[in-house]
Scaffold this motif. Structure first.
Motif, PDB file in Angstrom:
ATOM      1  N   ASP A 204      21.736  73.931  28.821  1.00 47.86           N
ATOM      2  CA  ASP A 204      20.712  72.891  28.914  1.00 47.86           C
ATOM      3  C   ASP A 204      20.874  71.816  27.850  1.00 47.86           C
ATOM      4  O   ASP A 204      20.105  70.865  27.814  1.00 47.86           O
ATOM      5  CB  ASP A 204      19.309  73.515  28.816  1.00 47.86           C
ATOM      6  N   MET A 205      21.871  71.966  26.984  1.00 48.27           N
ATOM      7  CA  MET A 205      22.072  71.004  25.904  1.00 48.27           C
ATOM      8  C   MET A 205      23.025  69.890  26.339  1.00 48.27           C
ATOM      9  O   MET A 205      23.827  70.039  27.260  1.00 48.27           O
ATOM     10  CB  MET A 205      22.623  71.716  24.660  1.00 48.27           C
ATOM     11  N   ALA A 206      22.944  68.753  25.633  1.00 51.18           N
ATOM     12  CA  ALA A 206      23.652  67.543  26.048  1.00 51.18           C
ATOM     13  C   ALA A 206      25.151  67.755  26.204  1.00 51.18           C
ATOM     14  O   ALA A 206      25.742  67.301  27.198  1.00 51.18           O
ATOM     15  CB  ALA A 206      23.382  66.421  25.044  1.00 51.18           C
ATOM     16  N   LEU A 207      25.795  68.419  25.256  1.00 51.66           N
ATOM     17  CA  LEU A 207      27.248  68.566  25.317  1.00 51.66           C
ATOM     18  C   LEU A 207      27.675  69.291  26.585  1.00 51.66           C
ATOM     19  O   LEU A 207      28.635  68.889  27.256  1.00 51.66           O
ATOM     20  CB  LEU A 207      27.747  69.310  24.080  1.00 51.66           C
ATOM     21  N   PHE A 208      26.969  70.341  26.946  1.00 56.80           N
ATOM     22  CA  PHE A 208      27.269  71.115  28.147  1.00 56.80           C
ATOM     23  C   PHE A 208      27.025  70.264  29.395  1.00 56.80           C
ATOM     24  O   PHE A 208      27.868  70.188  30.304  1.00 56.80           O
ATOM     25  CB  PHE A 208      26.381  72.361  28.164  1.00 56.80           C
ATOM     26  N   LEU A 209      25.863  69.614  29.438  1.00 55.65           N
ATOM     27  CA  LEU A 209      25.514  68.791  30.601  1.00 55.65           C
ATOM     28  C   LEU A 209      26.492  67.626  30.786  1.00 55.65           C
ATOM     29  O   LEU A 209      26.921  67.330  31.910  1.00 55.65           O
ATOM     30  CB  LEU A 209      24.086  68.247  30.435  1.00 55.65           C
ATOM     31  N   PHE A 210      26.853  66.983  29.688  1.00 58.97           N
ATOM     32  CA  PHE A 210      27.786  65.864  29.762  1.00 58.97           C
ATOM     33  C   PHE A 210      29.163  66.330  30.247  1.00 58.97           C
ATOM     34  O   PHE A 210      29.789  65.688  31.093  1.00 58.97           O
ATOM     35  CB  PHE A 210      27.934  65.195  28.389  1.00 58.97           C
ATOM     36  N   THR A 211      29.637  67.439  29.677  1.00 54.33           N
ATOM     37  CA  THR A 211      30.966  67.935  30.034  1.00 54.33           C
ATOM     38  C   THR A 211      31.036  68.286  31.515  1.00 54.33           C
ATOM     39  O   THR A 211      31.983  67.898  32.220  1.00 54.33           O
ATOM     40  CB  THR A 211      31.322  69.169  29.178  1.00 54.33           C
ATOM     41  N   ASN A 224      16.962  57.014  26.002  1.00 50.05           N
ATOM     42  CA  ASN A 224      16.672  55.954  25.030  1.00 50.05           C
ATOM     43  C   ASN A 224      17.789  54.914  25.016  1.00 50.05           C
ATOM     44  O   ASN A 224      18.054  54.302  23.986  1.00 50.05           O
ATOM     45  CB  ASN A 224      16.455  56.529  23.625  1.00 50.05           C
ATOM     46  N   HIS A 225      18.429  54.744  26.185  1.00 49.53           N
ATOM     47  CA  HIS A 225      19.506  53.763  26.358  1.00 49.53           C
ATOM     48  C   HIS A 225      20.628  53.942  25.326  1.00 49.53           C
ATOM     49  O   HIS A 225      21.272  52.982  24.905  1.00 49.53           O
ATOM     50  CB  HIS A 225      18.944  52.340  26.302  1.00 49.53           C
ATOM     51  N   GLY A 226      20.807  55.214  24.907  1.00 46.67           N
ATOM     52  CA  GLY A 226      21.874  55.530  23.965  1.00 46.67           C
ATOM     53  C   GLY A 226      21.506  55.359  22.516  1.00 46.67           C
ATOM     54  O   GLY A 226      22.301  55.698  21.626  1.00 46.67           O
ATOM     55  N   ARG A 227      20.313  54.847  22.243  1.00 44.21           N
ATOM     56  CA  ARG A 227      19.904  54.622  20.848  1.00 44.21           C
ATOM     57  C   ARG A 227      19.313  55.919  20.287  1.00 44.21           C
ATOM     58  O   ARG A 227      18.125  55.995  19.949  1.00 44.21           O
ATOM     59  CB  ARG A 227      18.917  53.460  20.761  1.00 44.21           C
ATOM     60  N   MET A 284      26.250  57.630  21.192  1.00 50.50           N
ATOM     61  CA  MET A 284      27.388  56.967  21.828  1.00 50.50           C
ATOM     62  C   MET A 284      28.711  57.381  21.174  1.00 50.50           C
ATOM     63  O   MET A 284      29.749  57.502  21.844  1.00 50.50           O
ATOM     64  CB  MET A 284      27.215  55.451  21.781  1.00 50.50           C
ATOM     65  N   ASP A 285      28.702  57.637  19.868  1.00 49.14           N
ATOM     66  CA  ASP A 285      29.912  58.126  19.194  1.00 49.14           C
ATOM     67  C   ASP A 285      30.218  59.562  19.627  1.00 49.14           C
ATOM     68  O   ASP A 285      31.385  59.941  19.769  1.00 49.14           O
ATOM     69  CB  ASP A 285      29.728  58.068  17.675  1.00 49.14           C
ATOM     70  N   PHE A 286      29.178  60.340  19.820  1.00 45.74           N
ATOM     71  CA  PHE A 286      29.331  61.710  20.307  1.00 45.74           C
ATOM     72  C   PHE A 286      29.977  61.710  21.698  1.00 45.74           C
ATOM     73  O   PHE A 286      30.912  62.473  21.972  1.00 45.74           O
ATOM     74  CB  PHE A 286      27.951  62.372  20.349  1.00 45.74           C
ATOM     75  N   ILE A 287      29.488  60.826  22.558  1.00 40.67           N
ATOM     76  CA  ILE A 287      30.043  60.716  23.913  1.00 40.67           C
ATOM     77  C   ILE A 287      31.498  60.259  23.856  1.00 40.67           C
ATOM     78  O   ILE A 287      32.353  60.750  24.603  1.00 40.67           O
ATOM     79  CB  ILE A 287      29.185  59.750  24.762  1.00 40.67           C
ATOM     80  N   GLN A 288      31.793  59.341  22.941  1.00 45.02           N
ATOM     81  CA  GLN A 288      33.165  58.857  22.797  1.00 45.02           C
ATOM     82  C   GLN A 288      34.110  59.988  22.381  1.00 45.02           C
ATOM     83  O   GLN A 288      35.237  60.088  22.884  1.00 45.02           O
ATOM     84  CB  GLN A 288      33.207  57.728  21.772  1.00 45.02           C
TER      85      GLN A 288
END
Length: 349
Positions: A204-211, A224-227, A284-288
């Motif tokens: 349920d955490m962002a890293l897992f969901l994003f991957t 929050n539009h990435g902010r 956004m740096d995390f996503i990068q």
């Protein structure tokens, strides 16, 4: 020394139990294996720990991979079951990592938090009190800082304005623990965790969901539009900190002033620490960094801030550094790379 670790089918509890066994401690893990998120990940952690399903409720299983490691499927809110477990096992110390987690889930499922995080926790406190447990370490959360915007977040600051029931339940655990430390001399240490991530992490955490979304060529939801910024903390750094805390039961603070009370300590054997990376990362740096590890770009669905969320977390860990020489060492780039490798292996992705 025998240690109870609750939440051992969960992310931090699983890794902590194995680390303690590898250091020579005897560990009993407890979890109810609820379906808040994909139970296959929970079963995978248990298999990695040397346990095989099915898991009959209330039965103690012994690991076939790690001598000294046992597991019981049980609810914290099962008062009789918890009393029986403590009486039979004779724990020296306990670490409570079992809880109903999640900020957003608490908006729609409030009773789950009352049952596990309040009723279950008072059962644990009572069991520790009546069975001469030397030290109870319990998971709190950075969510307790709520509307507080003074950063980095300090354990010496007021946290009376939570903005989710999950956060309120964690603040309640801190208050309940202090009461037992004061009334019964039960040494209690609370750890406010800051965005833990890494292999075997929560779905349920962002890293897992994003991957998952990026590998399936779906857009990711960026709130929050990435902010946003988070004090992402790698699991190995968290586990090392928890073990250091377990090994150091608190004493009363002889300088504690009831006319100017410090929320982080007490005249009772009670202590609070932030446990985080002390280095917030822009979302956004995390996503990068994730894009680099996966070798593909993310499609971003930019959304407003969700109810219960805060735009930024940043941990002041000076107390933990000073008292226990805590030093997180894993960079976000390295941690994400390790997570992606585990994810591809586990899901064959």
């Amino acid at each position: 020394m025998k240690i109870l670790v609750t939440g051992t089918a969960g992310f931090i509890g699983f890794r902590l139990a194995l680390a303690l066994v590898e250091k020579g401690f005897e560990v009993v893990g407890l979890d109810n294996i609820n379906d808040y998120y994909d139970v296959q990940v929970k079963y995978g952690r248990l298999r990695e720990s040397g346990f095989q399903e099915p898991y009959d409720y209330g039965r103690l299983y012994h690991s076939d991979k790690y001598p000294g490691l046992s597991f019981i499927r049980q609810n914290l809110e099962d008062r009789e079951g918890m009393q029986r477990l403590f009486q039979e096992q004779g724990f020296s110390r306990a670490c409570n990592l079992a809880a109903q987690a999640g900020v957003r889930y608490s908006l729609t499922n409030p009773y789950a938090y009352v049952d596990s995080n309040l009723v279950g926790y008072i059962n644990l406190l009572e069991c520790c009190r009546h069975n001469q447990v030397e030290h109870l370490v319990f998971a709190s959360s950075s969510s307790v800082y709520g509307l507080n915007e003074t950063q980095p977040f300090s354990v010496h600051a007021n946290v009376d304005h939570p903005i989710s029931l999950y956060a309120a339940s964690k603040k309640s655990n801190e208050l309940m623990s202090h009461t037992y430390a004061h009334l019964y001399g039960l040494p209690c240490t609370g750890l406010r965790f800051f965005t833990v991530y890494g292999p075997w992490g929560r779905p349920d955490m962002a890293l897992f969901l994003f991957t998952r979304a990026m590998l399936e060529d779906r857009p990711i939801d960026v709130f929050n539009h990435g902010r946003m910024q988070r004090d992402f903390t790698y699991i190995d750094d968290i586990v090392e900190g928890v073990i250091r805390v377990l090994d150091n039961p608190p004493a009363g603070n002889p300088h504690w002033d009831p006319k100017n009370p410090d929320p982080a300590s007490s005249s009772a054997p009670y202590r609070l620490y932030n446990i985080g990376n002390n280095n917030p990362v822009q979302l956004m740096d995390f996503i990068q960094a994730l894009e680099k590890a996966l070798g593909k770009k993310a499609q971003k669905n930019l959304l407003p801030l969700q109810p219960g969320d805060v735009p930024s977390t940043y941990a002041d860990v000076d107390d933990l550094v000073r008292d226990l020489d805590y030093k997180p060492e894993t960079s976000v780039e390295e941690g994400i790379e390790r997570f992606v490798k585990w994810y591809r292996d586990f899901f064959q992705a």
